[in-house]
Scaffold this active site. Structure first.
Site, PDB file in Angstrom:
ATOM      1  N   HIS A   1      21.876 -11.667   8.305  1.00  0.00           N
ATOM      2  CA  HIS A   1      20.803 -10.835   7.762  1.00  0.00           C
ATOM      3  C   HIS A   1      19.498 -11.611   7.638  1.00  0.00           C
ATOM      4  CE1 HIS A   1      22.007  -6.814   6.694  1.00  0.00           C
ATOM      5  NE2 HIS A   1      23.118  -7.221   6.140  1.00  0.00           N
TER       6      HIS A   1
ATOM      7  N   GLN B   1      26.907 -11.517   6.577  1.00  0.00           N
ATOM      8  CA  GLN B   1      25.759 -11.561   5.669  1.00  0.00           C
ATOM      9  C   GLN B   1      24.772 -12.653   6.073  1.00  0.00           C
ATOM     10  OE1 GLN B   1      25.319  -9.040   3.337  1.00  0.00           O
ATOM     11  NE2 GLN B   1      27.004  -8.415   4.664  1.00  0.00           N
TER      12      GLN B   1
ATOM     13  N   ASN C   1       9.971  -6.583   1.568  1.00  0.00           N
ATOM     14  CA  ASN C   1       9.640  -8.004   1.523  1.00  0.00           C
ATOM     15  C   ASN C   1       9.022  -8.383   0.174  1.00  0.00           C
ATOM     16  OD1 ASN C   1       6.981  -7.091   1.596  1.00  0.00           O
ATOM     17  ND2 ASN C   1       6.689  -7.562   3.760  1.00  0.00           N
TER      18      ASN C   1
ATOM     19  N   HIS D   1       7.329  12.580 -41.988  1.00  0.00           N
ATOM     20  CA  HIS D   1       8.705  12.726 -41.516  1.00  0.00           C
ATOM     21  C   HIS D   1       9.555  13.375 -42.610  1.00  0.00           C
ATOM     22  CE1 HIS D   1       7.516  10.051 -38.289  1.00  0.00           C
ATOM     23  NE2 HIS D   1       8.744  10.028 -37.786  1.00  0.00           N
TER      24      HIS D   1
ATOM     25  N   GLU E   1      26.822 -10.029  -4.882  1.00  0.00           N
ATOM     26  CA  GLU E   1      26.475  -8.695  -4.387  1.00  0.00           C
ATOM     27  C   GLU E   1      27.706  -8.054  -3.749  1.00  0.00           C
ATOM     28  OE1 GLU E   1      23.335  -6.663  -1.200  1.00  0.00           O
ATOM     29  OE2 GLU E   1      23.770  -8.806  -1.110  1.00  0.00           O
ATOM     30  N   HIS E   2      28.338  -8.769  -2.833  1.00  0.00           N
ATOM     31  CA  HIS E   2      29.555  -8.305  -2.161  1.00  0.00           C
ATOM     32  C   HIS E   2      30.692  -9.281  -2.472  1.00  0.00           C
ATOM     33  CE1 HIS E   2      26.141  -7.164   0.590  1.00  0.00           C
ATOM     34  NE2 HIS E   2      26.692  -5.976   0.392  1.00  0.00           N
TER      35      HIS E   2
ATOM     36  N   ASP F   1      28.844  -1.415   4.367  1.00  0.00           N
ATOM     37  CA  ASP F   1      27.453  -1.292   4.793  1.00  0.00           C
ATOM     38  C   ASP F   1      27.185   0.025   5.501  1.00  0.00           C
ATOM     39  OD1 ASP F   1      26.450  -3.624   3.795  1.00  0.00           O
ATOM     40  OD2 ASP F   1      26.677  -4.778   5.633  1.00  0.00           O
TER      41      ASP F   1
ATOM     42  N   GLN G   1       0.826  -1.212   0.000  1.00  0.00           N
ATOM     43  CA  GLN G   1       0.000   0.000   0.000  1.00  0.00           C
ATOM     44  C   GLN G   1       0.862   1.264   0.000  1.00  0.00           C
ATOM     45  OE1 GLN G   1       0.018  -2.377   2.292  1.00  0.00           O
ATOM     46  NE2 GLN G   1      -0.010  -1.578   4.392  1.00  0.00           N
TER      47      GLN G   1
ATOM     48  N   GLU H   1      10.937   4.073 -44.912  1.00  0.00           N
ATOM     49  CA  GLU H   1      10.095   3.590 -43.817  1.00  0.00           C
ATOM     50  C   GLU H   1       8.630   3.969 -44.009  1.00  0.00           C
ATOM     51  OE1 GLU H   1      11.803   4.908 -40.132  1.00  0.00           O
ATOM     52  OE2 GLU H   1      13.542   3.579 -40.328  1.00  0.00           O
TER      53      GLU H   1
END
Length: 433
Positions: A262, A259, A214, A420, A327-328, A361, A191, A415
């Site tokens: 997490h 990591q 999430n 044009h 990622e890292h 980080d 939302q 074309e």
């Protein structure tokens, strides 16, 4: 226990492919739910956001209390301990300085036929940042999202942060103030994304939405893309450490766990050219898991998705790293600069054993919002470039139009786009009168 692999094993390729393809994303079938939520917010505006917040966050709001008041922000900021405030201010200063260097320059030139060409960069007018709430409420992410936007020149910056049961993280509000955020709304979920994208009676729509969330937030960002821009669809955290034997196994273990703690779906990988060192790191991880505060989460991540891979040499390590596109990426080797030149697919690279990923980080300066799930093969971490867009510029003189206009007429005819071609022809005819 994590998986132990070696490139010398006959079944290595099959097992390594399984590591690459491990399904770690928590992606329940939420699209239908999210579609309904977005439609509800578009139809009912504030009322829908308020009803959904009551349902999911167990708090009742009004249009007047959707946003934190200046007094609430002031009180929350005042409650942050001095040491934490100083750390946030230092981090903000370093993040700002780093991102200021990313700003591109406008360009303009006149070519050989006299046409003036170029481009200019301008910021999006308004951006919305999603900040996770609850246990995953990170003030560092506020700084990493908001500061590049402000450096880019975004005029209006709004944050949405869920506050379940009405409980807010004061450090998040302080980080928002330090970063120059203009509006802070105590809402979350799909939302909140819908409100930022389409607007409500109280919340004005934005041009771009960034920030992790999430499965519902990720699905909502996918749904509103096109109406607004988005940064990326972030998945679970991941780290790859390439380390030789001349490292402290406990240091490497902590880097892997940084990591793993997490998320149960996070992935921590070690590549080493010394099998005995790999086993020593595994033992150090097990030892640290005995006392780590988030050992329940980190232990599951390490057990289900962790891996230690033994290679014959560091060239082989670089090849595997590029397939992983982490990622890292930590390079804890004797010559990290040389190895980094061979590692072309990574969200962020940390050079040498004195550069733990955690520095990135919080306080290093580069952004910690990074591509996950191998998307570093084709995308980059968050930067000022996410909040600006390029507009091209062109100016024809009569002489320039005479030089290149006929070719435009030919292409337009090929074309079958008559208007044009005629738009050029009319001007050329005027020049020939």
């Amino acid at each position: 226990m994590p998986q132990f692999l070696s490139t010398s094993d006959a079944d290595f390729e099959a097992r390594f492919t399984d590591v690459l393809n491990a399904k770690r994303e928590d992606s329940p079938d939420v699209d239908a739910i999210v579609t309904d939520i977005i439609a509800d917010v578009r139809a009912r505006g504030d009322a829908a956001v308020i009803d959904l917040t009551t349902k999911f966050d167990r708090m009742t709001l009004t249009p007047e209390t959707l946003a934190f008041s200046p007094e609430e922000i002031e009180a929350a900021c005042a409650s942050v301990p001095d040491a934490e405030r100083a750390a946030l201010e230092m981090a903000a200063s370093r993040i700002r300085a780093y991102h200021e260097r990313q700003m591109p320059e406008n360009a303009s030139w006149t070519d050989s036929i006299g046409a003036t060409l170029g481009w200019r960069w301008t910021a999006v007018s308004a951006a919305g940042l999603y900040v996770p709430g609850g246990l995953a409420s990170y003030p560092s992410s506020v700084l990493m999202n908001a500061i590049p936007a402000k450096v880019a020149g975004v005029e209006r910056l709004a944050i949405v942060v869920p506050t379940p049961d009405g409980i807010a993280n004061p450090a998040v509000l302080l980080a928002a103030r330090i970063a120059g955020v203009d509006e802070i709304y105590r809402i979350g979920g799909a939302q909140a994304i819908a409100a930022l994208a389409y607007g409500t009676e109280t919340i004005k729509p934005v041009d771009k939405i960034t920030g992790p969330g999430n499965a519902f937030v990720a699905a909502a960002k996918r749904r509103v893309f096109g109406k607004v821009g988005i940064d990326m669809i972030a998945g679970p955290s991941e780290i790859l450490v390439i380390a030789d034997k001349d490292n402290d196994p406990d240091w490497i273990a902590l880097d892997l766990l940084s990591q793993a703690e997490h998320d149960e779906s996070a992935q921590s990988l070690l590549i080493t050219d010394d099998e005995a060192f790999g086993k020593a790191v595994a033992e150090a991880v097990n030892k640290r898991l005995e006392t780590l505060e988030r050992r329940a989460i980190a232990g599951i991540s390490w057990r289900d998705y962790g891996a230690i891979i033994t290679v014959q040499n560091l060239d082989e390590a670089a090849v595997l790293s590029n397939r992983i596109a982490p990622e890292h990426l930590e390079l804890c080797v004797a010559d990290p600069d040389a190895l980094s030149e061979k590692c072309v697919h990574a969200g962020a690279i940390f050079l040498g054993q004195w550069t733990p990923e955690a520095i990135g980080d919080y306080i290093g300066g580069p952004n910690h919002v990074l591509p996950t799930a191998r998307s570093a093969r084709f995308s980059s971490g968050l930067s000022v470039m996410d909040f600006i867009k390029r507009t091209t510029l062109a100016r024809m003189t009569p002489q320039a139009l005479r030089a290149i206009g006929p070719s435009a007429e030919v292409l337009a005819t090929s074309e079958s786009l008559q208007a044009h071609g005629l738009s050029v022809t009319a001007r050329l005819q005027k020049l020939n009168e």
